[in-house]
Scaffold this motif. Sequence first.
Motif, mmCIF file in Angstrom:
data_model
loop_
_atom_site.group_PDB
_atom_site.id
_atom_site.type_symbol
_atom_site.label_atom_id
_atom_site.label_comp_id
_atom_site.label_asym_id
_atom_site.label_seq_id
_atom_site.Cartn_x
_atom_site.Cartn_y
_atom_site.Cartn_z
ATOM 1 N N ARG A 124 42.625 51.399 131.668
ATOM 2 C CA ARG A 124 41.227 51.790 131.730
ATOM 3 C C ARG A 124 40.871 52.588 130.484
ATOM 4 N NH1 ARG A 124 38.018 56.027 134.696
ATOM 5 N NH2 ARG A 124 39.955 57.217 134.770
ATOM 6 N N GLU B 98 33.364 50.941 126.378
ATOM 7 C CA GLU B 98 33.058 50.249 127.638
ATOM 8 C C GLU B 98 33.223 48.743 127.497
ATOM 9 O OE1 GLU B 98 29.279 51.500 129.247
ATOM 10 O OE2 GLU B 98 29.849 53.612 129.076
ATOM 11 N N ASP C 298 36.796 48.134 127.860
ATOM 12 C CA ASP C 298 37.157 48.328 129.265
ATOM 13 C C ASP C 298 36.797 47.084 130.089
ATOM 14 O OD1 ASP C 298 38.212 50.184 131.276
ATOM 15 O OD2 ASP C 298 36.197 50.036 132.128
ATOM 16 N N ARG C 299 35.673 46.453 129.750
ATOM 17 C CA ARG C 299 35.288 45.214 130.444
ATOM 18 C C ARG C 299 36.285 44.087 130.180
ATOM 19 N NH1 ARG C 299 29.985 44.045 132.328
ATOM 20 N NH2 ARG C 299 28.895 46.026 132.524
ATOM 21 N N GLU D 255 39.066 44.750 132.506
ATOM 22 C CA GLU D 255 38.677 44.418 133.887
ATOM 23 C C GLU D 255 38.641 42.929 134.148
ATOM 24 O OE1 GLU D 255 35.007 46.154 135.145
ATOM 25 O OE2 GLU D 255 35.844 48.173 134.951
ATOM 26 N N SER D 256 38.238 42.159 133.113
ATOM 27 C CA SER D 256 38.149 40.723 133.357
ATOM 28 C C SER D 256 39.462 40.012 133.019
ATOM 29 C CB SER D 256 36.970 40.129 132.580
ATOM 30 O OG SER D 256 37.143 40.378 131.210
#
Length: 330
Positions: A157, A200, A203-204, A207-208
């Motif tokens: 993260r 961010e 971070d995406r 996440e993906s």
Amino acid sequence: MDDLKGLILSGGAGTRLRPITHTSAKQLVPVANKPVLFYGIEALVEAGVTEIGIVIAPETGDEIREAAGDGSAFGATITYITQDRPDGLAHAVLTAEDFLGSSPFVMYLGDNLLAEGITRLVSAFRDSQPDALILLTKVDDPSSYGVAELDGDRVVRLVEKPKDPPSDLALVGVYLFGPTIFEAARALEPSWRGELEITEAIDRLIESGKRVESQVVSGWWKDTGQLADMLEANRLVLEELAPRIDGEVSDDCRVESRVAVEAGAVISGSVVRGPAIIGRDARITDAFIGPYTSIGDEVEVSRSEIENSILLTGARVTDLGTRMEACLLG
Ligand code: G1P
């Protein structure tokens, strides 16, 4: 792999270096008499990245263009890309999309300085071709940066300027990206500070399920956005200065330890105690120039004492009653 391009971000208002940055871009403030921005360009070229885009702001873009030119002085080709509003690092990436096309790229924040350069980072990226490779370093005040949360070696993260930092590992201002970053950046909403945050966007990617790798910096790193950091960067670079005397130093002077005197400089009746650099055509008369001082080109210092400071091109200091310390003088 498509050839890597370079993207240097050199916009931003530089509010934290005011008043000097009212007239001049923060990326042009000199460290050991060389604009911070040039260290970034040189680091890219050294890593074999010569097709470079520089993102500029409307207010300071002309000065940057004038300083770095078409890039030929560095062995590079420079394209300038104007970012109309300071809407964040991810916004800058989107602004540069036409220039970057489908090439992977190194993004380098124009006010960052990295002792070790980026060659190792670039070759790691070329070898493993992840969606992103980020650079991390331990800091004392993680809340001022983007911060990584790791699980072993894996980044799980990233958070921008967290109130409650998950670690003390900050994001350094050098990133490598593949073209998947555009989609991640396009999906962002402005953060609490009104910017599209690159932190961010990365971070995406995580996440993906995209591949985000990290490396920890081995040498020193400085974000020169504030005066104290700028002076520290100046000290660190001066520590490694190659001593040389190309100017004139008269017999009544004492020049001690690591000192570089550029051509055309004239020093008389003075003590210069390095590490220090005296710029081209500077005049130092009956003065004391102490450790960790960078005297810019055409500066005049007489009957004054200066240490741990940066004097920009053309500055004049005469008959100062007290010793000047820890200053950036324009
Ligand atoms: C920016 C990034 C931050 C990063 C820092 C490095 O911060 O948003 O994640 O750690 O650069 O210099 P800013 O300079 O915009 O505060």
